[in-house]
Scaffold this active site. Sequence first.
Site, PDB file in Angstrom:
ATOM      1  N   HIS A 194       0.807  -1.212   0.000  1.00 50.96           N
ATOM      2  CA  HIS A 194       0.000   0.000   0.000  1.00 50.96           C
ATOM      3  C   HIS A 194       0.845   1.268   0.000  1.00 50.96           C
ATOM      4  O   HIS A 194       0.382   2.326  -0.435  1.00 50.96           O
ATOM      5  CB  HIS A 194      -0.934   0.005   1.210  1.00 50.96           C
ATOM      6  CG  HIS A 194      -1.918  -1.112   1.197  1.00 50.96           C
ATOM      7  ND1 HIS A 194      -2.589  -1.505   0.059  1.00 50.96           N
ATOM      8  CD2 HIS A 194      -2.349  -1.950   2.173  1.00 50.96           C
ATOM      9  CE1 HIS A 194      -3.395  -2.514   0.347  1.00 50.96           C
ATOM     10  NE2 HIS A 194      -3.258  -2.804   1.614  1.00 50.96           N
ATOM     11  N   ARG A 301      -8.775  -7.534 -10.289  1.00 50.45           N
ATOM     12  CA  ARG A 301      -8.560  -8.675  -9.400  1.00 50.45           C
ATOM     13  C   ARG A 301      -9.540  -8.579  -8.242  1.00 50.45           C
ATOM     14  O   ARG A 301      -9.463  -7.664  -7.431  1.00 50.45           O
ATOM     15  CB  ARG A 301      -7.119  -8.666  -8.893  1.00 50.45           C
ATOM     16  CG  ARG A 301      -6.065  -8.733  -9.998  1.00 50.45           C
ATOM     17  CD  ARG A 301      -4.664  -8.739  -9.400  1.00 50.45           C
ATOM     18  NE  ARG A 301      -3.637  -8.872 -10.407  1.00 50.45           N
ATOM     19  CZ  ARG A 301      -2.947  -7.845 -10.931  1.00 50.45           C
ATOM     20  NH1 ARG A 301      -3.204  -6.607 -10.518  1.00 50.45           N
ATOM     21  NH2 ARG A 301      -2.028  -8.050 -11.842  1.00 50.45           N
ATOM     22  N   ARG A 337     -12.220 -10.426 -13.211  1.00 53.19           N
ATOM     23  CA  ARG A 337     -11.727 -11.804 -13.174  1.00 53.19           C
ATOM     24  C   ARG A 337     -12.326 -12.486 -11.960  1.00 53.19           C
ATOM     25  O   ARG A 337     -12.240 -11.967 -10.846  1.00 53.19           O
ATOM     26  CB  ARG A 337     -10.201 -11.835 -13.096  1.00 53.19           C
ATOM     27  CG  ARG A 337      -9.627 -13.262 -13.116  1.00 53.19           C
ATOM     28  CD  ARG A 337      -8.106 -13.245 -12.995  1.00 53.19           C
ATOM     29  NE  ARG A 337      -7.670 -12.794 -11.676  1.00 53.19           N
ATOM     30  CZ  ARG A 337      -6.391 -12.577 -11.349  1.00 53.19           C
ATOM     31  NH1 ARG A 337      -5.449 -12.755 -12.250  1.00 53.19           N
ATOM     32  NH2 ARG A 337      -6.060 -12.171 -10.137  1.00 53.19           N
ATOM     33  N   GLU A 436      -3.203 -19.026 -19.461  1.00 53.69           N
ATOM     34  CA  GLU A 436      -1.994 -18.971 -18.641  1.00 53.69           C
ATOM     35  C   GLU A 436      -1.389 -20.341 -18.387  1.00 53.69           C
ATOM     36  O   GLU A 436      -0.467 -20.475 -17.573  1.00 53.69           O
ATOM     37  CB  GLU A 436      -2.298 -18.261 -17.311  1.00 53.69           C
ATOM     38  CG  GLU A 436      -3.568 -18.729 -16.638  1.00 53.69           C
ATOM     39  CD  GLU A 436      -4.078 -17.756 -15.575  1.00 53.69           C
ATOM     40  OE1 GLU A 436      -3.289 -16.921 -15.096  1.00 53.69           O
ATOM     41  OE2 GLU A 436      -5.263 -17.842 -15.234  1.00 53.69           O
ATOM     42  N   ASN A 459       2.393 -13.683 -16.702  1.00 55.95           N
ATOM     43  CA  ASN A 459       3.170 -14.040 -15.512  1.00 55.95           C
ATOM     44  C   ASN A 459       3.119 -15.545 -15.261  1.00 55.95           C
ATOM     45  O   ASN A 459       4.150 -16.212 -15.104  1.00 55.95           O
ATOM     46  CB  ASN A 459       2.650 -13.294 -14.284  1.00 55.95           C
ATOM     47  CG  ASN A 459       2.910 -11.793 -14.363  1.00 55.95           C
ATOM     48  OD1 ASN A 459       3.585 -11.331 -15.273  1.00 55.95           O
ATOM     49  ND2 ASN A 459       2.370 -11.052 -13.422  1.00 55.95           N
ATOM     50  N   ASP A 460       1.917 -16.092 -15.218  1.00 54.58           N
ATOM     51  CA  ASP A 460       1.781 -17.530 -14.980  1.00 54.58           C
ATOM     52  C   ASP A 460       2.150 -18.345 -16.211  1.00 54.58           C
ATOM     53  O   ASP A 460       2.721 -19.434 -16.086  1.00 54.58           O
ATOM     54  CB  ASP A 460       0.347 -17.860 -14.549  1.00 54.58           C
ATOM     55  CG  ASP A 460       0.158 -17.716 -13.046  1.00 54.58           C
ATOM     56  OD1 ASP A 460       1.175 -17.682 -12.337  1.00 54.58           O
ATOM     57  OD2 ASP A 460      -0.993 -17.639 -12.593  1.00 54.58           O
ATOM     58  N   ARG A 470       9.291 -17.669 -10.427  1.00 56.45           N
ATOM     59  CA  ARG A 470       9.963 -16.387 -10.652  1.00 56.45           C
ATOM     60  C   ARG A 470      10.282 -15.665  -9.355  1.00 56.45           C
ATOM     61  O   ARG A 470      11.075 -14.715  -9.347  1.00 56.45           O
ATOM     62  CB  ARG A 470       9.124 -15.484 -11.551  1.00 56.45           C
ATOM     63  CG  ARG A 470       7.792 -15.064 -10.966  1.00 56.45           C
ATOM     64  CD  ARG A 470       6.873 -14.515 -12.047  1.00 56.45           C
ATOM     65  NE  ARG A 470       5.569 -14.150 -11.510  1.00 56.45           N
ATOM     66  CZ  ARG A 470       5.227 -12.915 -11.173  1.00 56.45           C
ATOM     67  NH1 ARG A 470       6.111 -11.938 -11.319  1.00 56.45           N
ATOM     68  NH2 ARG A 470       4.051 -12.649 -10.691  1.00 56.45           N
ATOM     69  N   CYS A 507      -1.980  -9.439 -20.625  1.00 61.38           N
ATOM     70  CA  CYS A 507      -1.735  -8.725 -19.371  1.00 61.38           C
ATOM     71  C   CYS A 507      -0.524  -9.357 -18.690  1.00 61.38           C
ATOM     72  O   CYS A 507       0.046 -10.326 -19.179  1.00 61.38           O
ATOM     73  CB  CYS A 507      -2.961  -8.772 -18.455  1.00 61.38           C
ATOM     74  SG  CYS A 507      -3.458 -10.425 -17.958  1.00 61.38           S
TER      75      CYS A 507
END
Length: 596
Positions: A194, A301, A337, A436, A459-460, A470, A507
């Site tokens: 944050h 998300r 999602r 993914e 990413n995945d 990663r 993405c």
Amino acid sequence: MSRVTLQGIPVSAGISVGKAFFMNRRSFENVPRHTVPESLVSAEQARLDLAFRNVHDELTQARDKIPTELADHGTIIDSHIMISRDPKLLARSKEIVRDTNITAEWALEKAVREVERKFEAIDDLYLRERISDIRLVAQRIIKKLLGQHHEEEVVGVSNRVVLMAHDLTPADTIGLDISKIMSLATVEGGKTSHTGILARSLQIPAMVGVTDLEKYVNDGDLVIIDGLKGKLIVNPEEHELELYSDLKYQFENYHKSIIRECQLPGETIDGYRINVFANVELFEELPAVLENGAEGVGLYRTEYSFLSRADLPGEDELTDEYVQMAEMLAPRKVVFRSLDLGADKLAKVFGDLREPNPALGLRAIRFSMRHRDLFRQQLKAVLRASVTGNVALMFPMISGINEIHEAKGVLREAQAELEKEGHAYDADMPVGIMVELPSTVFIADVLAHEVDFFSVGTNDLIQYSLGIDRLNRHVSYLYQPLHPAVIRSIKYVVDAGHQAGIEVSVCGELASDPYCVPILLGMGVDSISITPQAIPGIKRIIRQTTMEDCKNLLREVQELFQVSAINHTVRDTIFRRFPEELTFYASILDNEELPA
């Protein structure tokens, strides 16, 4: 005064030079650790009850006094309010007092350590970093137990300072004049913390995860914050002050120029248009979405609503959240999602499965199909929000056609329930999937006829395709976005989607990498969805290239089979074309050395 260089994680770009001021230091640093007589156990438990209650009231009052500059951060404070009334944390602390006869402060520290160990086992980086919220609330409670007043630490800030802290939340800054904060640096936190969201909303440089910050930096020290490379220099030398003053001037001019143009479309010189959307996980990021020129949200998300509280949100709560999001963005598109959570993240509700490998276990669509009531409830909330006309839905971690059929079956059940209850929804709401997994890539031509769009989660996809974690420092060097298998996979998905007449989005970090975006353009990707702060720079790169150049680069890359050769070719080509963008922008993204 010796010169020291400290490394951290850059979370808000920029350069600042100023005097350090510490707002708070290490959590649990002065916790009294001793036992109490049996006769005082109930009194220690009562102290815990009172401290939790007082901090809850204090945070509630702080939320009502949020400065205008931080108004969008209310829900972050709400999450801290929820933690302060978490019955499990309080109950566990009281149990420890009862079982071990130790002080209330020490018992709370032990309870938090137990929670920390559970969070450390979580695979997802963003979720793992949420332990910092629990630590911060516990720190406030301990201060209350010790009779300390949180506000005393911020008194005396009259000049502009570089604010230092062990950790930081919007609630911590209530007593500060925001205009006096030049930049931020904290010991705790990661890329998704944050503190980064706060700093980006204030448009000031920031870095987190600064090792030894409290050891080497004292109030009044002259410091340089390099929010591009994640470097903090304590008591810099004269030539460094000159160097960074010049770099600060250059960066600010560059940033002003890309912000002026960020509302222009992402369109190449020869007219190819690609939509540039934003990835979002918190309401606090919406102002940044609009200010940075996003054409909508390509990935919302939805997990945070389930993780920032002790219980599960209801359908009406989720509907209110999703409707507010859709209305604030209208007419821009927002893609929700469905839950990308694992059983390990919601063990407090569904029980701990103790999976040996959660990343390959009961997560995402698999978790949703196991808990259909929860899944159907979320789908009903998304459908109710779809009446705004700008909502789309996508399912994560789809591995085959059966999962699509099952997920769409639950969606139809949700629609039937809404019709029976008299709630309106958009019957034509687009429904897509995340691509993914390698299995999804191999049958993309089949799956494309089952959905309205693809969203490639790089990413995945990279992690599963190359078989590496990663986040594991021992093998992270193998995480190569331009690996031939990755390039071929994305190209195959794009072609399969277009042959079936559906749009394909990309993405993940690859989509915000200036070295990779021209290759995505060459593939004909319809849209990309990236972090809001990356949008202005990426749009500038898109507008300064041609589709012909991008296709030529893609063809050149497809003829190479060694990652090192591909990286060299791409970086050399892109850096020659966009030297100004790469000087600042690439350093923000990957913290790597640039080509000479």
